[in-house]
Design a protein around this motif. Sequence first.
Motif, PDB file in Angstrom:
ATOM      1  N   MET A   1       0.912  -1.306  -0.264  1.00 16.12           N
ATOM      2  CA  MET A   1       0.172   0.142  -0.109  1.00 16.12           C
ATOM      3  C   MET A   1       0.779   1.270  -0.127  1.00 16.12           C
ATOM      4  O   MET A   1       1.894   1.101   0.828  1.00 16.12           O
ATOM      5  N   LYS A   2       0.338   2.150  -0.836  1.00 14.00           N
ATOM      6  CA  LYS A   2       1.467   3.464  -0.805  1.00 14.00           C
ATOM      7  C   LYS A   2       1.042   4.438   0.317  1.00 14.00           C
ATOM      8  O   LYS A   2      -0.032   4.037   0.832  1.00 14.00           O
ATOM      9  N   ALA A   3       1.877   5.228   0.602  1.00 14.44           N
ATOM     10  CA  ALA A   3       1.825   6.084   1.908  1.00 14.44           C
ATOM     11  C   ALA A   3       0.703   6.955   1.759  1.00 14.44           C
ATOM     12  O   ALA A   3      -0.070   7.066   2.542  1.00 14.44           O
ATOM     13  N   ILE A   4       0.364   7.551   0.590  1.00 13.06           N
ATOM     14  CA  ILE A   4      -0.838   8.330   0.380  1.00 13.06           C
ATOM     15  C   ILE A   4      -2.218   7.478   0.815  1.00 13.06           C
ATOM     16  O   ILE A   4      -2.910   8.054   1.149  1.00 13.06           O
ATOM     17  N   ASP A   5      -2.054   6.335   0.351  1.00 18.36           N
ATOM     18  CA  ASP A   5      -3.439   5.386   0.762  1.00 18.36           C
ATOM     19  C   ASP A   5      -3.510   5.397   2.136  1.00 18.36           C
ATOM     20  O   ASP A   5      -4.663   5.096   2.592  1.00 18.36           O
ATOM     21  N   ILE A   6      -2.300   4.997   2.803  1.00 15.48           N
ATOM     22  CA  ILE A   6      -2.184   4.814   4.224  1.00 15.48           C
ATOM     23  C   ILE A   6      -3.121   6.071   4.934  1.00 15.48           C
ATOM     24  O   ILE A   6      -3.856   5.937   5.652  1.00 15.48           O
ATOM     25  N   ARG A   7      -2.383   7.079   4.439  1.00 13.89           N
ATOM     26  CA  ARG A   7      -2.873   8.413   5.145  1.00 13.89           C
ATOM     27  C   ARG A   7      -4.335   8.571   4.795  1.00 13.89           C
ATOM     28  O   ARG A   7      -5.114   8.892   5.772  1.00 13.89           O
ATOM     29  N   ARG A   8      -4.661   8.294   3.499  1.00  8.86           N
ATOM     30  CA  ARG A   8      -6.219   8.513   3.368  1.00  8.86           C
ATOM     31  C   ARG A   8      -7.059   7.715   4.221  1.00  8.86           C
ATOM     32  O   ARG A   8      -7.950   7.868   4.518  1.00  8.86           O
TER      33      ARG A   8
ATOM     34  N   ARG B   1       7.177   4.487   8.678  1.00  9.23           N
ATOM     35  CA  ARG B   1       7.353   2.982   9.498  1.00  9.23           C
ATOM     36  C   ARG B   1       6.191   1.950   8.787  1.00  9.23           C
ATOM     37  O   ARG B   1       6.391   0.893   8.474  1.00  9.23           O
ATOM     38  N   MET B   2       4.947   2.861   8.869  1.00  5.05           N
ATOM     39  CA  MET B   2       3.801   1.902   8.167  1.00  5.05           C
ATOM     40  C   MET B   2       4.215   1.498   6.703  1.00  5.05           C
ATOM     41  O   MET B   2       3.579   0.406   6.554  1.00  5.05           O
ATOM     42  N   THR B   3       4.661   2.564   6.140  1.00  2.38           N
ATOM     43  CA  THR B   3       4.766   2.187   4.655  1.00  2.38           C
ATOM     44  C   THR B   3       5.839   1.115   4.503  1.00  2.38           C
ATOM     45  O   THR B   3       5.672   0.179   3.785  1.00  2.38           O
ATOM     46  N   MET B   4       6.964   1.050   5.407  1.00  2.00           N
ATOM     47  CA  MET B   4       8.093   0.385   5.385  1.00  2.00           C
ATOM     48  C   MET B   4       7.254  -1.223   5.592  1.00  2.00           C
ATOM     49  O   MET B   4       7.528  -1.977   4.786  1.00  2.00           O
ATOM     50  N   ILE B   5       6.316  -1.253   6.572  1.00  2.00           N
ATOM     51  CA  ILE B   5       5.723  -2.546   6.853  1.00  2.00           C
ATOM     52  C   ILE B   5       4.986  -3.195   5.755  1.00  2.00           C
ATOM     53  O   ILE B   5       5.071  -4.353   5.445  1.00  2.00           O
ATOM     54  N   LEU B   6       4.219  -2.052   5.424  1.00  2.00           N
ATOM     55  CA  LEU B   6       3.245  -2.622   4.027  1.00  2.00           C
ATOM     56  C   LEU B   6       3.611  -3.036   2.740  1.00  2.00           C
ATOM     57  O   LEU B   6       3.243  -3.537   2.092  1.00  2.00           O
ATOM     58  N   GLU B   7       5.073  -2.124   2.886  1.00  4.49           N
ATOM     59  CA  GLU B   7       5.655  -2.587   1.376  1.00  4.49           C
ATOM     60  C   GLU B   7       6.515  -3.687   1.616  1.00  4.49           C
ATOM     61  O   GLU B   7       7.442  -4.153   0.762  1.00  4.49           O
ATOM     62  N   ASP B   8       6.665  -4.176   2.812  1.00  4.16           N
ATOM     63  CA  ASP B   8       7.525  -5.354   3.417  1.00  4.16           C
ATOM     64  C   ASP B   8       9.068  -5.109   2.823  1.00  4.16           C
ATOM     65  O   ASP B   8       9.728  -5.775   2.256  1.00  4.16           O
ATOM     66  N   LYS B   9       9.398  -3.827   3.462  1.00  2.00           N
ATOM     67  CA  LYS B   9      10.705  -3.404   3.073  1.00  2.00           C
ATOM     68  C   LYS B   9      11.555  -3.492   4.470  1.00  2.00           C
ATOM     69  O   LYS B   9      11.062  -3.263   5.782  1.00  2.00           O
ATOM     70  N   GLU B  10      12.988  -3.359   4.283  1.00  2.00           N
ATOM     71  CA  GLU B  10      13.650  -3.610   5.771  1.00  2.00           C
ATOM     72  C   GLU B  10      13.841  -2.273   6.412  1.00  2.00           C
ATOM     73  O   GLU B  10      14.026  -2.096   7.762  1.00  2.00           O
ATOM     74  N   THR B  11      13.965  -1.076   5.385  1.00  2.00           N
ATOM     75  CA  THR B  11      14.118   0.133   6.129  1.00  2.00           C
ATOM     76  C   THR B  11      13.162   1.156   5.431  1.00  2.00           C
ATOM     77  O   THR B  11      12.781   0.982   4.464  1.00  2.00           O
ATOM     78  N   PRO B  12      13.049   2.379   5.964  1.00  2.00           N
ATOM     79  CA  PRO B  12      12.194   3.466   5.192  1.00  2.00           C
ATOM     80  C   PRO B  12      12.922   3.791   4.094  1.00  2.00           C
ATOM     81  O   PRO B  12      12.380   4.229   3.055  1.00  2.00           O
ATOM     82  N   PHE B  13      14.223   3.854   3.989  1.00  2.00           N
ATOM     83  CA  PHE B  13      15.023   4.250   2.894  1.00  2.00           C
ATOM     84  C   PHE B  13      14.814   3.265   1.261  1.00  2.00           C
ATOM     85  O   PHE B  13      15.050   3.587   0.262  1.00  2.00           O
ATOM     86  N   ASP B  14      14.142   2.038   1.959  1.00  2.00           N
ATOM     87  CA  ASP B  14      13.847   1.367   0.845  1.00  2.00           C
ATOM     88  C   ASP B  14      12.567   1.478   0.130  1.00  2.00           C
ATOM     89  O   ASP B  14      11.961   0.851  -0.731  1.00  2.00           O
ATOM     90  N   THR B  15      11.518   2.252   0.951  1.00  2.00           N
ATOM     91  CA  THR B  15      10.290   2.386   0.476  1.00  2.00           C
ATOM     92  C   THR B  15      10.230   3.390  -0.647  1.00  2.00           C
ATOM     93  O   THR B  15      10.979   4.093  -1.055  1.00  2.00           O
TER      94      THR B  15
END
Length: 583
Positions: A1-8, A230-244
Amino acid sequence: MKAIDIRRKYIEFFKRHGHKEIPSAPLIPENDPSVLFTTAGMHPLVPYLLGEPHPEGKRLTDYQKCVRTNDIEEVGDNRHLTFFEMLGNWSLGDYFKEESIPMSFEFLTKELNIPAEKISVTCFAGDDDCPRDTVSAETWKKVGIPEDRIYFYGKNDNWWIAGEEGPCGPDTEMFYDTGKPACGPECQPSCDCGKYVEIWNNVFMEYFKDKNGYRKLKQKNVDTGLGLERMTMILEDKETPFDTELFSPVMDKLEKIQKVDIIESRRIIAEHLRSSMMIIADGGKPSNLDRGYVLRRLIRRLIRHMNKLQIDLNELSTLIDINVENLKELYPELESNRENIKNTIIEEKDKFMKTLEKGEREFKKQISRLGNTKTIPGEVVFRLYDTYGFPPEVTRELANENSYEINIKEFEELFKKHQEKSKAGSEQKFKGGLADQTPETIAYHTATHLLNAALKIVVGKDAHQRGSNITAERMRFDFNCDHKLTPEEKQQLEDLVNKWIQEGIPVTKQEMTKEDAIKSGAECMFIEKYPDIVTVYSIGDISKELCGGPHVNNTKELGKFKIKKEESSSAGIRRIKAVLIKN
Ligand code: SER
């Protein structure tokens, strides 16, 4: 899920649960001179947590841009950020633990589809100030979190307060289990190994802390904060925020243009660039003071890391464009400020480049003189700062790269002395005084007190100051008021202030305890932020305010008061712009 969708989804979910959406406040707080940046969603809401009615009601939600700089030197690891977005919802004396926890759980599991098994929670263990939070724990059990995933910790982990004083309380925190193996039999959410990631924090704010300890607030509040990165990182299944998606376009570009490969440096560049851009978009400018100095440090540190990776500094413009394109949907202000952001960062780069090489030479010269010691004295760190514009963390990094330490304590003492000398350090502002003390600004300062008093007569006794900003040319004054002022009201305000000016009323100053000041009915904007002994300025019997001054001696020194503009500042807050015309 994209950050903008999490926010919305977040905002929509809480709106469905009776919350009103309020706008994100600027990163640079308009109405609070005591802090450099907005650091949490609750920040602009402090008066309402203390009991003042919010014009939008008792249930609020928003997304808030935040900057926290105490961990600036940690940036480069896999999680620290100076800029982040906090999604928040509040109960201002409305619902409490039993309603807040099920809402959070529902949002995580139903809206974001996070499996309940992945969630662990922590609650406050209790101490002399506040009992064990069994209500939260029981509520978690009811929604389906088993006892072995509910942990109890003390104040260090499960208590939240912004700074030293203010509204506060026990919190319950939600952690996501990344599925990494436990680092040992003791591995728990409080552990730093990376297995558990904190995702949401619900603070049950029913206390107020000051020097005398804790007391109960008038009302029980809930203040929650969910970190978007952080939430974007989890939902994109990434290791760090820098990978999102939030950082990857800039990170990829850096990887392409670098000649040396250091991941920490790439992260520092990407993070500090985004943070600087957000601060500039909200009106920040690099300088040697306060927030301007934070911005300067961010930009200079990222420049040094670009040098470290041997990236051509002309690439800055492209990197800024990449960020604007990537983030403009979340932050449209980046696009509308694109040119200003570029000019500001590039100008700062040019300034720093003029001294960087010389400073590095000076640094080498200094360490060659140190002999056996491996610590660089504060005085040298200060000289590098003062003469070559090296922020201390840049010197520290240089030192560390050469196996040296710096004496940061000595540096800070020198730095403080220097700031005191230049008279406009943050403490100056903290006292509520004027940083820039010219006859013009002093006159405007007294005029704000008169306007504040006039508002109580014309608009109503509950109209209070919510902020002000003074330059030598004009004053700006924010106050709470539920309507646009009518032309008659504006005229009455002007007439009253001008009448008091003509009457030539003396302005007097008194020192007293904070308690006596409040008892005497003195007006005050941020009572919890004042020391025990305060100065109170009175203008005849028209106005009495806690204030650091300075002021004119007599109102007749002010000239003619004229309102230039009256407009909305934010929900329930109006803003007056006014000038004093010399007689
Ligand atoms: N104020 C709390 C925090 O910053 C919850 O919003 O975490």
